[in-house]
Design an enzyme around this catalytic site. Structure first.
Site, PDB file in Angstrom:
ATOM      1  N   ASN A   1      -4.660   6.374  -6.527  1.00 58.48           N
ATOM      2  CA  ASN A   1      -5.236   6.895  -5.498  1.00 58.48           C
ATOM      3  C   ASN A   1      -4.546   8.028  -4.714  1.00 58.48           C
ATOM      4  OD1 ASN A   1      -3.886   5.580  -3.544  1.00 58.48           O
ATOM      5  ND2 ASN A   1      -5.501   3.922  -3.438  1.00 58.48           N
TER       6      ASN A   1
ATOM      7  N   GLU B   1       0.708  -1.148   0.087  1.00 63.25           N
ATOM      8  CA  GLU B   1       0.000  -0.013  -0.068  1.00 63.25           C
ATOM      9  C   GLU B   1       1.008   1.344  -0.111  1.00 63.25           C
ATOM     10  OE1 GLU B   1      -3.276  -0.093   0.026  1.00 63.25           O
ATOM     11  OE2 GLU B   1      -3.634  -2.304   0.042  1.00 63.25           O
TER      12      GLU B   1
ATOM     13  N   VAL C   1     -11.737   2.985 -14.448  1.00 60.10           N
ATOM     14  CA  VAL C   1     -12.573   2.116 -13.281  1.00 60.10           C
ATOM     15  C   VAL C   1     -11.841   2.626 -12.134  1.00 60.10           C
ATOM     16  CG1 VAL C   1     -12.618   0.012 -12.269  1.00 60.10           C
ATOM     17  CG2 VAL C   1     -12.155   0.204 -14.932  1.00 60.10           C
TER      18      VAL C   1
ATOM     19  N   GLU D   1      -1.668  -1.812 -10.013  1.00 61.69           N
ATOM     20  CA  GLU D   1      -2.422  -2.467 -11.181  1.00 61.69           C
ATOM     21  C   GLU D   1      -3.168  -1.793 -11.943  1.00 61.69           C
ATOM     22  OE1 GLU D   1      -3.386  -2.204  -8.311  1.00 61.69           O
ATOM     23  OE2 GLU D   1      -5.545  -1.683  -8.474  1.00 61.69           O
TER      24      GLU D   1
END
Ligand SMILES: *[C@@H]1O[C@H](CO)[C@@H](O)[C@H](O)[C@H]1NC(C)=O
Ligand SMILES: *[C@@H]1O[C@H](CO)[C@@H](O)[C@H](O)[C@H]1NC(C)=O
Length: 320
Positions: free
Chosen positions: A235, A127, A182, A244
């Site tokens: 993000n 992360e 997406v 990904e």
């Protein structure tokens, strides 16, 4: 003394890197299909630790993944390693892989000190720092890092490129649509949502994800491949944090990524400069939209973004 220490250190890193590579292949669950590594399996099955040169304990199963641990392929003449998630091995493990997300809520979830002499604790995290709480908890505990960052002791990126054995022109999937995105974590104050809000006034973007058009994971590749462009918007923006969203969603679907994340120079360390479009290359979202519309009308120029694919191929890591 110092030199000895450093060669020992190098040895352990090599040892562990190979062990971890093996571990990642385990997680991919289909490691015998991977061509870039010579795997001698199952002749090298290790049934127990007694034959092993190194015992590696997974403190937790990262993301609860139940991949099998009883096979130990032997790439590159590597030392033989015994992987286990059975904590009774803790006193004898040479290395313990600690997945940050699984332990970061409480110190009690960490292996307890004192640790056995000579044991390495490997901190494993995929992360970004924005989503990795309590990093301070690891202070003075960790010997080796393992993450997507290229300055990790053991680098485990979300994907990578592999040379093709023979040059082979890439067939661009048929395109009938323009731009897709997406997104599941819709945070209105994030850079990516703000950018999208400007972009959508100038070009049509089809948005998929939790609060948008639905798209089942199994259909992702087929659906995205029909688009000329894909918004690979991270993000949060951090060193080497490329996920990904680039590797699976865009590159493996055969579309052109429009990236928002670390600077262009960072991407260029991982993928060719002519394989993607960076939002920072344009003074405004409108300029980017104009460029995408221009490429849409100019097939030759568009196809240049696929040239690299005749010699390289993108591969997804174990978590994508
Ligand atoms: C690992 O790090 C800990 C904490 O800094 C240290 O006490 C220990 O000696 C290190 N282990 C090895 C094998 O270097
Ligand atoms: C790939 O395409 C180019 C131009 O379209 C052509 O000149 C070349 O011969 C092709 N290469 C192969 C290996 O098919």
């Amino acid at each position: 003394m110092a030199a000895q220490h450093s060669s020992r250190y190098k040895y352990v890193i090599t040892f562990l890197s190979i062990a971890v590579l093996t571990f990642l292949l385990f997680m991919m669950n289909h490691f015998d299909k991977i061509g870039f590594i010579e795997i001698q399996c199952p002749s090298q099955l290790l049934q127990s630790q007694t034959e092993a040169d190194m015992i590696v304990l997974l403190w937790t199963r990262p993301f609860g993944n139940r991949f099998p641990l009883n096979r130990c392929p032997k790439p590159f003449n590597a030392p033989r390693c015994f992987f286990t998630d059975d904590r009774t091995w803790y006193p004898r493990a040479n290395a313990v892989i600690i997945h940050h997300r699984d332990v970061c809520n409480s110190k009690n979830q960490m292996p307890q000190i004192p640790r056995p002499e000579g044991q390495y604790w490997v901190w494993f995290n995929l992360e970004s720092p924005s989503h990795a709480p309590n990093l301070g908890m690891m202070d003075n505990l960790i010997n080796l890092t393992m993450s997507y960052r290229s300055d990790s002791d053991i680098c485990t990126p979300y994907g990578w490129l592999q040379k093709k054995e023979i040059l082979q022109n890439f067939t661009i999937p048929g395109k009938s649509k323009l731009v897709a995105w997406v997104v599941s974590n819709w945070n209105p104050s994030s850079k990516r949502v703000k950018f999208y809000n400007e972009l959508k006034d100038h070009i049509k973007v089809d948005v998929y994800g939790q609060q948008h058009k639905s798209l089942a994971m199994k259909d992702l590749k087929d659906v995205i491949s029909k688009y000329k462009f894909y918004l690979s918007f991270e993000n949060s923006i951090h060193t080497d944090y490329i996920t990904e969203k680039l590797w699976r969603n865009a590159l493996m679907s055969g579309t052109v990524p429009v990236v928002l994340g670390p600077p262009r120079e960072t991407y260029e360390r991982f993928i060719p400069s002519d394989s993607f479009i960076h939002v920072d290359d344009f003074p405004s979202a409108k300029d980017l939209a104009d460029y995408l519309l221009e490429l849409d009308q100019d097939p030759q120029k568009y196809e240049r973004y696929f040239k690299w694919r005749s010699r390289l191929q993108s591969v997804g890591g174990p978590f994508i």
